[in-house]
Design an enzyme around this catalytic site. Structure first.
Site, PDB file in Angstrom:
ATOM      1  N   ASP A  10     -12.578  -3.408  -2.478  1.00  0.00           N
ATOM      2  CA  ASP A  10     -11.735  -3.853  -1.374  1.00  0.00           C
ATOM      3  C   ASP A  10     -12.272  -4.166  -0.141  1.00  0.00           C
ATOM      4  O   ASP A  10     -13.676  -3.741   0.492  1.00  0.00           O
ATOM      5  CB  ASP A  10     -10.377  -3.079  -0.490  1.00  0.00           C
ATOM      6  CG  ASP A  10      -9.503  -3.502  -0.147  1.00  0.00           C
ATOM      7  OD1 ASP A  10      -9.078  -4.982  -0.099  1.00  0.00           O
ATOM      8  OD2 ASP A  10      -8.943  -2.963   0.990  1.00  0.00           O
ATOM      9  N   SER A  11     -11.971  -4.900   1.403  1.00  0.00           N
ATOM     10  CA  SER A  11     -12.326  -5.191   2.088  1.00  0.00           C
ATOM     11  C   SER A  11     -12.246  -3.749   3.042  1.00  0.00           C
ATOM     12  O   SER A  11     -13.362  -3.601   4.174  1.00  0.00           O
ATOM     13  CB  SER A  11     -11.418  -6.057   3.208  1.00  0.00           C
ATOM     14  OG  SER A  11      -9.783  -5.969   3.137  1.00  0.00           O
ATOM     15  N   TYR A  42     -10.162  -9.708   5.763  1.00  0.00           N
ATOM     16  CA  TYR A  42     -10.659 -10.500   5.230  1.00  0.00           C
ATOM     17  C   TYR A  42      -9.853 -11.601   4.984  1.00  0.00           C
ATOM     18  O   TYR A  42      -9.748 -12.729   5.567  1.00  0.00           O
ATOM     19  CB  TYR A  42     -10.670 -10.618   3.345  1.00  0.00           C
ATOM     20  CG  TYR A  42     -11.971  -9.740   2.803  1.00  0.00           C
ATOM     21  CD1 TYR A  42     -13.390  -9.106   4.166  1.00  0.00           C
ATOM     22  CD2 TYR A  42     -12.601 -10.113   1.234  1.00  0.00           C
ATOM     23  CE1 TYR A  42     -14.597  -8.466   3.219  1.00  0.00           C
ATOM     24  CE2 TYR A  42     -13.556  -8.609   1.069  1.00  0.00           C
ATOM     25  CZ  TYR A  42     -14.560  -8.324   1.683  1.00  0.00           C
ATOM     26  OH  TYR A  42     -15.356  -8.017   1.234  1.00  0.00           O
ATOM     27  N   GLY A  43      -8.521 -11.070   5.751  1.00  0.00           N
ATOM     28  CA  GLY A  43      -6.888 -11.432   5.092  1.00  0.00           C
ATOM     29  C   GLY A  43      -7.403 -13.258   5.950  1.00  0.00           C
ATOM     30  O   GLY A  43      -6.841 -14.094   6.220  1.00  0.00           O
ATOM     31  N   CYS A  73      -7.175  -6.146  -4.147  1.00  0.00           N
ATOM     32  CA  CYS A  73      -7.464  -6.446  -2.656  1.00  0.00           C
ATOM     33  C   CYS A  73      -6.574  -7.866  -3.225  1.00  0.00           C
ATOM     34  O   CYS A  73      -7.710  -8.410  -3.703  1.00  0.00           O
ATOM     35  CB  CYS A  73      -9.240  -6.744  -2.330  1.00  0.00           C
ATOM     36  SG  CYS A  73      -8.178  -8.241  -0.916  1.00  0.00           S
ATOM     37  N   GLU A 152      -6.124   0.723   8.962  1.00  0.00           N
ATOM     38  CA  GLU A 152      -7.698   0.806   8.871  1.00  0.00           C
ATOM     39  C   GLU A 152      -7.575   2.386  10.068  1.00  0.00           C
ATOM     40  O   GLU A 152      -8.601   2.669  10.472  1.00  0.00           O
ATOM     41  CB  GLU A 152      -8.492  -0.243   8.759  1.00  0.00           C
ATOM     42  CG  GLU A 152      -8.289  -1.409   8.399  1.00  0.00           C
ATOM     43  CD  GLU A 152      -9.007  -0.836   6.907  1.00  0.00           C
ATOM     44  OE1 GLU A 152     -10.356   0.173   7.358  1.00  0.00           O
ATOM     45  OE2 GLU A 152      -9.066  -0.903   6.126  1.00  0.00           O
ATOM     46  N   CYS A 186      -0.351  -6.871   0.142  1.00  0.00           N
ATOM     47  CA  CYS A 186      -2.084  -6.553   0.351  1.00  0.00           C
ATOM     48  C   CYS A 186      -2.285  -5.078   0.071  1.00  0.00           C
ATOM     49  O   CYS A 186      -0.412  -3.901  -0.110  1.00  0.00           O
ATOM     50  CB  CYS A 186      -2.137  -6.817   1.558  1.00  0.00           C
ATOM     51  SG  CYS A 186      -3.524  -5.851   2.642  1.00  0.00           S
ATOM     52  N   HIS A 188      -3.254  -2.526   1.531  1.00  0.00           N
ATOM     53  CA  HIS A 188      -3.096  -1.437   2.876  1.00  0.00           C
ATOM     54  C   HIS A 188      -1.788  -1.156   2.655  1.00  0.00           C
ATOM     55  O   HIS A 188      -1.778  -0.687   2.823  1.00  0.00           O
ATOM     56  CB  HIS A 188      -3.692  -2.507   3.864  1.00  0.00           C
ATOM     57  CG  HIS A 188      -4.848  -2.229   4.042  1.00  0.00           C
ATOM     58  ND1 HIS A 188      -6.321  -2.790   3.057  1.00  0.00           N
ATOM     59  CD2 HIS A 188      -6.155  -2.169   4.346  1.00  0.00           C
ATOM     60  CE1 HIS A 188      -7.492  -3.274   3.168  1.00  0.00           C
ATOM     61  NE2 HIS A 188      -7.490  -1.919   5.107  1.00  0.00           N
TER      62      HIS A 188
HETATM   63  N1  DGL Z   1      -6.409  -4.708   0.800  1.00  0.00           N
HETATM   64  C1  DGL Z   1      -6.859  -5.999   1.012  1.00  0.00           C
HETATM   65  C2  DGL Z   1      -5.715  -7.059   0.475  1.00  0.00           C
HETATM   66  O1  DGL Z   1      -4.956  -6.707  -0.287  1.00  0.00           O
HETATM   67  C3  DGL Z   1      -6.871  -6.429   2.713  1.00  0.00           C
HETATM   68  C4  DGL Z   1      -7.151  -7.753   3.429  1.00  0.00           C
HETATM   69  C5  DGL Z   1      -7.647  -7.705   4.620  1.00  0.00           C
HETATM   70  O2  DGL Z   1      -8.981  -7.200   4.981  1.00  0.00           O
HETATM   71  O3  DGL Z   1      -7.183  -8.633   5.511  1.00  0.00           O
HETATM   72  O4  DGL Z   1      -5.399  -8.217   0.743  1.00  0.00           O
END
Ligand code: DGL
Length: 271
Positions: A10-11, A42-43, A73, A152, A186, A188
Site C-alpha cells: 500500500d502507499s 498516492y491518491g 490500495c 497516517e 480506500c 485507510h
Molecule cells: N490506502 C490507499 C488507498 O487505498 C491510500 C491512497 C493514498 O495514498 O492516497 O487508496
C-alpha cells in the site's frame, strides 16, 4: 501447498487493514508488507506516477519470492491493475472486484455510495465494477483526500474533533441520495469506521475493502493449491520507504499487536 510468503503493499498504513484480515483468515501464512511511507499519499498523483510507484512496489515484493501480490490500495487497484497483472508471474489480487461484489450483496435499495481518494474516484473503477454487476444500481461517488493523512497521523478516534469535522465536511449531503451501502474504497478508511459510521448512521452498511480483499485472496490461494499448511504460526515482516519509528507505533495500534522491531527501511527507488 506453498510455504512462500504473501506479498501485500500500500502507499502507507492502510493496507494493514487487509493484513489484519489475512492473518485472521490464514494464521499460518507468512506475509511481507510494504508501505510506501516516503511517497504517501498516492491518491493525489497522476495515473503515470501511480503506475510507476505500483510497479516498483510489486518488484520489491517479488524480490522476496512472494507467491501472490495483493495491491491493498484502492488507488493502485483502480489505476494500475492492468499493468500489474501483465507484469506479474504470480496471482495478483486487487481490492475493486471483491469489494464491489460485497456491496452488491449488501444493498437492499440499489443505491451505493463510493468514497475514495481523488485518483480512485476519477478512475470510476468501483462505479464501473458495480454497474457491470448490475446496471440498475445507482452509484454516488465522493473523493475524501484528507482521510488518508488523518489516518497516517493517528487522528482516528470517534471523539477526535478534527476527524469528525473532516468526515462531516466530505460526507455532507451524501446520505441524502438515499444510499444504504457505502464502499470504503480506500484501505485507510476502515480505520475511520467509527467516525464515518456515526455520521452515516446505523442503517447504512459500510463495506471494508481490506476485509473483502483478504477473503478473495484466501479463495484464490485455495483454488491454486497455494495455501501454507505447515501448521506453524505465520510471520509478518514489514518494510517502509521512510522512518520506521512512526510506522511501528501506529501499525501496532491498527493490528492490535505490538510489531516491535520487525520493520525495516528500503530504498524503493532501486526496484
Ligand atoms: N490506502 C490507499 C488507498 O487505498 C491510500 C491512497 C493514498 O495514498 O492516497 O487508496
Amino acid at each position: 501447498m506453498c510455504n512462500r510468503p504473501i506479498g501485500v503493499f500500500d502507499s502507507g498504513l492502510g493496507g494493514l487493514t487487509a493484513v489484519k484480515q489475512l492473518h485472521a483468515l490464514m494464521p499460518d501464512e507468512d506475509i511481507i508488507y510494504f508501505g510506501d511511507t516516503g511517497r504517501v499519499p498516492y491518491g493525489n498523483r497522476s495515473v503515470e506516477t501511480i503506475k510507476r510507484y505500483a510497479a516498483q512496489d510489486a518488484r520489491f515484493l517479488l524480490s522476496h519470492n512472494v507467491k501472490m501480490v495483493i495491491a491493498a490500495c484502492g488507488t493502485v487497484s483502480s489505476n494500475a491493475s492492468v499493468e500489474l497483472s501483465e507484469m506479474l508471474s504470480v496471482p495478483y489480487i486487487n481490492v475493486i472486484a471483491p469489494t464491489a461484489a460485497a456491496a452488491v450483496q449488501a444493498t437492499k435499495n440499489g443505491k451505493i455510495g463510493v468514497i475514495g481518494t481523488r485518483a480512485t474516484i476519477l478512475s470510476c473503477a468501483y462505479k464501473k465494477a458495480l454497474e457491470e454487476a448490475d446496471s440498475s444500481l445507482q452509484v454516488f461517488q465522493r473523493e475524501c483526500p484528507l482521510f488518508v493523512p488523518l489516518v497516517e497521523e493517528g487522528f482516528i478516534s470517534a471523539q477526535d474533533p478534527i476527524a469528525r469535522l473532516t468526515v462531516e465536511r466530505y460526507l455532507c449531503g451524501f446520505k441524502e441520495n438515499g444510499i444504504d451501502t457505502i464502499i470504503l474504497g480506500c484501505t485507510h478508511y476502515p480505520i475511520l469506521k467509527p467516525v464515518i459510521g456515526e455520521y452515516a448512521g446505523r442503517d447504512v452498511v459500510l463495506i471494508d475493502s481490506g476485509k473483502e480483499t483478504a477473503r478473495r485472496a484466501a479463495a484464490v490461494l485455495e483454488e491454486n493449491n497455494l495455501l501454507n499448511k505447515s501448521g506453524k504460526p505465520g510471520e509478518c515482516k514489514f518494510f517502509v520507504s521512510d522512518r520506521t519509528e512512526g510506522f511501528s507505533n501506529i501499525a501496532s495500534i491498527f493490528l492490535n499487536s505490538n510489531i516491535g522491531e520487525s520493520v525495516s527501511r528500503v530504498d524503493i527507488q532501486k526496484y
